[in-house]
Design a protein around this motif. Structure first.
Motif, PDB file in Angstrom:
ATOM      1  N   GLU A   1       0.833  -1.204   0.000  1.00  0.00           N
ATOM      2  CA  GLU A   1       0.000   0.000   0.000  1.00  0.00           C
ATOM      3  C   GLU A   1       0.869   1.256   0.000  1.00  0.00           C
ATOM      4  OE1 GLU A   1      -2.367  -0.685   3.488  1.00  0.00           O
ATOM      5  OE2 GLU A   1      -3.633  -2.166   2.478  1.00  0.00           O
TER       6      GLU A   1
ATOM      7  N   LYS B   1       0.894   4.598  -2.379  1.00  0.00           N
ATOM      8  CA  LYS B   1       0.786   5.941  -1.788  1.00  0.00           C
ATOM      9  C   LYS B   1       1.975   6.804  -2.209  1.00  0.00           C
ATOM     10  CE  LYS B   1      -1.907   4.500   2.209  1.00  0.00           C
ATOM     11  NZ  LYS B   1      -1.896   4.262   3.677  1.00  0.00           N
TER      12      LYS B   1
ATOM     13  N   MET C   1      -6.624  13.056  -4.877  1.00  0.00           N
ATOM     14  CA  MET C   1      -7.164  12.711  -3.561  1.00  0.00           C
ATOM     15  C   MET C   1      -7.878  11.370  -3.685  1.00  0.00           C
ATOM     16  SD  MET C   1      -8.464  16.573  -3.013  1.00  0.00           S
ATOM     17  CE  MET C   1      -8.579  16.737  -4.780  1.00  0.00           C
ATOM     18  N   PHE C   2      -8.218  10.789  -2.552  1.00  0.00           N
ATOM     19  CA  PHE C   2      -8.903   9.495  -2.543  1.00  0.00           C
ATOM     20  C   PHE C   2     -10.309   9.652  -2.013  1.00  0.00           C
ATOM     21  CE2 PHE C   2      -4.371   8.637  -1.966  1.00  0.00           C
ATOM     22  CZ  PHE C   2      -4.151   7.902  -3.113  1.00  0.00           C
TER      23      PHE C   2
ATOM     24  N   GLU D   1     -13.394   8.785   0.201  1.00  0.00           N
ATOM     25  CA  GLU D   1     -13.414   8.334   1.594  1.00  0.00           C
ATOM     26  C   GLU D   1     -13.585   6.815   1.649  1.00  0.00           C
ATOM     27  OE1 GLU D   1     -15.904   9.051   5.696  1.00  0.00           O
ATOM     28  OE2 GLU D   1     -15.951  10.608   4.153  1.00  0.00           O
TER      29      GLU D   1
ATOM     30  N   GLU E   1      -8.916   4.779  -0.072  1.00  0.00           N
ATOM     31  CA  GLU E   1      -7.493   5.021  -0.237  1.00  0.00           C
ATOM     32  C   GLU E   1      -6.815   3.689  -0.540  1.00  0.00           C
ATOM     33  OE1 GLU E   1      -8.686   4.129   3.789  1.00  0.00           O
ATOM     34  OE2 GLU E   1      -9.170   5.929   2.685  1.00  0.00           O
TER      35      GLU E   1
ATOM     36  N   ARG F   1      -5.589   0.226  -0.726  1.00  0.00           N
ATOM     37  CA  ARG F   1      -5.782  -0.936   0.146  1.00  0.00           C
ATOM     38  C   ARG F   1      -5.357  -2.189  -0.589  1.00  0.00           C
ATOM     39  NH1 ARG F   1      -6.875   1.372   4.696  1.00  0.00           N
ATOM     40  NH2 ARG F   1      -8.937   2.164   5.083  1.00  0.00           N
TER      41      ARG F   1
ATOM     42  N   CYS G   1      -7.467   1.386  -5.371  1.00  0.00           N
ATOM     43  CA  CYS G   1      -7.919   2.650  -4.800  1.00  0.00           C
ATOM     44  C   CYS G   1      -8.881   3.337  -5.763  1.00  0.00           C
ATOM     45  CB  CYS G   1      -6.756   3.573  -4.473  1.00  0.00           C
ATOM     46  SG  CYS G   1      -5.764   4.044  -5.891  1.00  0.00           S
TER      47      CYS G   1
ATOM     48  N   TRP H   1      -9.659   7.150  -6.791  1.00  0.00           N
ATOM     49  CA  TRP H   1      -9.052   8.470  -6.680  1.00  0.00           C
ATOM     50  C   TRP H   1      -9.817   9.477  -7.529  1.00  0.00           C
ATOM     51  CZ3 TRP H   1      -7.898   9.953 -11.547  1.00  0.00           C
ATOM     52  CH2 TRP H   1      -7.675   8.941 -12.483  1.00  0.00           C
TER      53      TRP H   1
END
Length: 180
Positions: free
Chosen positions: A37, A41, A101-102, A104, A107, A109, A119, A121
């Motif tokens: 992960e 990121k 951004m992701f 809610e 993000e 996983r 994810c 996004w």
């Protein structure tokens, strides 16, 4: 003769294990879900920081990308980290204020017990920069997607499957040989 163990048993060599129907195989250690992960990121952080070296460092030398909604309709494209970083760099030149951004709860996983990280996004910004010779039109950047990344045991992204919408700049660039 096999060496004796303190317990009085005998040590087996790898060939002795094979004689018992067992195989000895060496495999790279499992790097863990959280580390996989973190690789993804780091990729998105590189995008937000506009850091092409950071982006390229996330990818293995040989990657396979499938942009399902892209001009190649999901055909597999082979690429390396430099190509990926350059492609993102072209996008960021057109959208210098882009921010990823992701959604809610979506993000990056890891699908437990696999190498796949997913994810959902979205990006915001505007088409305010020139890129690939295409002049900006000032349109808002309002794209989103769902991406699956296969992160190998070396901690590098090896495969990418993306479903996404496109910016006006990407639509203008569609059909160019240097854009997939």
């Amino acid at each position: 003769m096999s060496p004796s163990l303190p317990s009085g048993g005998r040590a087996l060599s790898p060939s002795g294990l094979q004689g018992l129907g067992m195989r000895l195989s060496l495999k790279l250690p499992y790097i863990g879900d959280r580390k996989r992960e973190q690789v993804v990121k780091n990729y998105f952080a590189g995008v937000n920081e506009k850091d092409k070296e950071k982006i390229a460092a996330c990818f293995a030398d040989n990657n396979v990308i499938s942009d399902v909604m892209g001009t190649k309709k999901g055909a597999l494209v082979e690429a390396d980290g430099k190509f990926m970083a350059d492609r993102v760099g072209d996008f960021l030149a057109a959208h210098p204020d882009a921010k990823v951004m992701f959604r809610e709860g979506a993000e990056p996983r890891c699908t437990r017990g696999t190498n796949w990280v997913w994810c959902h996004w979205y990006e915001e910004g505007s088409w305010s920069g020139e890129s690939l010779g295409i002049k900006p039109d000032g349109s808002p950047l309002d794209v989103q997607g769902h991406t699956r990344f296969y992160v190998g045991d070396e901690g590098k992204i090896e495969k990418v499957v993306v479903f996404r919408t496109f910016s006006a700049w990407e639509l203008a660039a569609a059909g160019r040989k240097d854009v997939f």
